[in-house]
Design a protein around this motif. Structure first.
Motif, PDB file in Angstrom:
ATOM      1  N   PRO A  87       0.817  -1.226   0.000  1.00 11.45           N
ATOM      2  CA  PRO A  87       0.000   0.000   0.000  1.00 11.45           C
ATOM      3  C   PRO A  87       0.848   1.273   0.000  1.00 11.45           C
ATOM      4  CG  PRO A  87      -0.956  -1.603   1.471  1.00 11.45           C
ATOM      5  CD  PRO A  87       0.359  -2.184   1.012  1.00 11.45           C
ATOM      6  N   GLU A  88       2.004   1.242   0.632  1.00 13.41           N
ATOM      7  CA  GLU A  88       2.866   2.423   0.657  1.00 13.41           C
ATOM      8  C   GLU A  88       3.525   2.718  -0.685  1.00 13.41           C
ATOM      9  OE1 GLU A  88       2.920  -0.208   2.749  1.00 13.41           O
ATOM     10  OE2 GLU A  88       4.986  -0.699   3.363  1.00 13.41           O
ATOM     11  N   ASP A  89       3.355   1.838  -1.660  1.00 11.82           N
ATOM     12  CA  ASP A  89       3.832   2.120  -3.008  1.00 11.82           C
ATOM     13  C   ASP A  89       2.834   2.971  -3.799  1.00 11.82           C
ATOM     14  OD1 ASP A  89       5.084  -1.232  -3.133  1.00 11.82           O
ATOM     15  OD2 ASP A  89       6.264   0.606  -2.893  1.00 11.82           O
ATOM     16  N   THR A  90       1.703   3.241  -3.220  1.00 11.33           N
ATOM     17  CA  THR A  90       0.695   4.071  -3.880  1.00 11.33           C
ATOM     18  C   THR A  90       1.241   5.470  -4.123  1.00 11.33           C
ATOM     19  OG1 THR A  90      -1.153   2.839  -2.940  1.00 11.33           O
ATOM     20  CG2 THR A  90      -1.590   5.113  -3.632  1.00 11.33           C
ATOM     21  N   ALA A  91       1.206   5.905  -5.376  1.00  6.32           N
ATOM     22  CA  ALA A  91       1.766   7.206  -5.756  1.00  6.32           C
ATOM     23  C   ALA A  91       1.513   7.438  -7.241  1.00  6.32           C
ATOM     24  CB  ALA A  91       3.266   7.247  -5.485  1.00  6.32           C
ATOM     25  N   VAL A  92       1.816   8.645  -7.677  1.00  8.99           N
ATOM     26  CA  VAL A  92       1.889   8.927  -9.110  1.00  8.99           C
ATOM     27  C   VAL A  92       3.316   8.638  -9.551  1.00  8.99           C
ATOM     28  CG1 VAL A  92       1.736  10.673 -10.898  1.00  8.99           C
ATOM     29  CG2 VAL A  92       0.077  10.664  -9.029  1.00  8.99           C
ATOM     30  N   TYR A  93       3.431   7.775 -10.531  1.00  6.70           N
ATOM     31  CA  TYR A  93       4.733   7.379 -11.059  1.00  6.70           C
ATOM     32  C   TYR A  93       4.978   8.125 -12.376  1.00  6.70           C
ATOM     33  CZ  TYR A  93       5.145   3.666  -7.620  1.00  6.70           C
ATOM     34  OH  TYR A  93       5.266   2.965  -6.430  1.00  6.70           O
ATOM     35  N   SER A  94       6.108   8.804 -12.446  1.00  8.51           N
ATOM     36  CA  SER A  94       6.428   9.600 -13.623  1.00  8.51           C
ATOM     37  C   SER A  94       7.722   9.111 -14.262  1.00  8.51           C
ATOM     38  CB  SER A  94       6.587  11.075 -13.258  1.00  8.51           C
ATOM     39  OG  SER A  94       5.382  11.600 -12.738  1.00  8.51           O
ATOM     40  N   CYS A  95       7.687   9.092 -15.558  1.00  7.93           N
ATOM     41  CA  CYS A  95       8.863   8.695 -16.331  1.00  7.93           C
ATOM     42  C   CYS A  95       9.706   9.931 -16.623  1.00  7.93           C
ATOM     43  CB  CYS A  95       8.396   8.051 -17.628  1.00  7.93           C
ATOM     44  SG  CYS A  95       9.717   7.558 -18.757  1.00  7.93           S
ATOM     45  N   ALA A  96      11.015   9.766 -16.601  1.00  4.24           N
ATOM     46  CA  ALA A  96      11.920  10.867 -16.905  1.00  4.24           C
ATOM     47  C   ALA A  96      12.997  10.395 -17.873  1.00  4.24           C
ATOM     48  CB  ALA A  96      12.567  11.391 -15.633  1.00  4.24           C
ATOM     49  N   ALA A  97      13.335  11.246 -18.777  1.00  4.26           N
ATOM     50  CA  ALA A  97      14.463  11.014 -19.685  1.00  4.26           C
ATOM     51  C   ALA A  97      15.431  12.166 -19.494  1.00  4.26           C
ATOM     52  CB  ALA A  97      13.995  10.942 -21.131  1.00  4.26           C
ATOM     53  N   ARG A  98      16.646  11.843 -19.117  1.00  3.06           N
ATOM     54  CA  ARG A  98      17.632  12.866 -18.805  1.00  3.06           C
ATOM     55  C   ARG A  98      18.814  12.789 -19.772  1.00  3.06           C
ATOM     56  NH1 ARG A  98      16.765  15.253 -13.979  1.00  3.06           N
ATOM     57  NH2 ARG A  98      15.341  14.292 -12.507  1.00  3.06           N
TER      58      ARG A  98
END
Length: 122
Positions: A87-98
């Motif tokens: 449950p603590e993995d609940t979040a908005v996950y965003s991809c990034a390209a650097r």
């Protein structure tokens, strides 16, 4: 323009699995690192995992062997396999390209996806 398109978020029960995908589009010559960050309500954004073009990887301490990041340099795509979700993995996950070298700008740029919601129910 460089765009990142994410997919694979959703609702899953604790102990379940999800796989996130992110594809970078546009006229891209090279990408230094692609990865995933997450942000839960009231918390700071944190690194989940990233992978360099060389194949080297970094993971957040909380991952502890549960997640695996992989990438396809030829397709400018990155995947995040998440197992044993909590449950603590609940979040908005965003991809990034650097460190992106593209047709659209001089030098290197960093780009972010819109984010995908991951919700883990107990």
């Amino acid at each position: 323009q460089v765009q990142l398109v994410e997919s694979g978020g959703g609702l899953v029960q604790a102990g379940g699995s999800l796989k996130l995908s992110c594809a970078a589009s546009g006229t891209i010559f090279s990408i230094g690192t692609m990865g995933w960050y997450r942000q839960a309500p009231g918390k700071q954004r944190e690194l989940v995992a990233d992978i360099a073009s060389s194949g080297s990887t970094n993971y957040g301490d909380f991952v502890k062997g549960r997640f695996t990041i992989s990438g396809d340099n030829a397709k400018n795509t990155v995947f995040l396999q998440m197992n044993s979700l909590k449950p603590e993995d609940t979040a908005v996950y965003s991809c990034a390209a650097r460190g992106v070298r593209s047709y659209y700008r001089a030098g290197l740029g960093d780009y972010w996806g819109q984010g995908t919601q991951v919700t883990v129910s107990s």
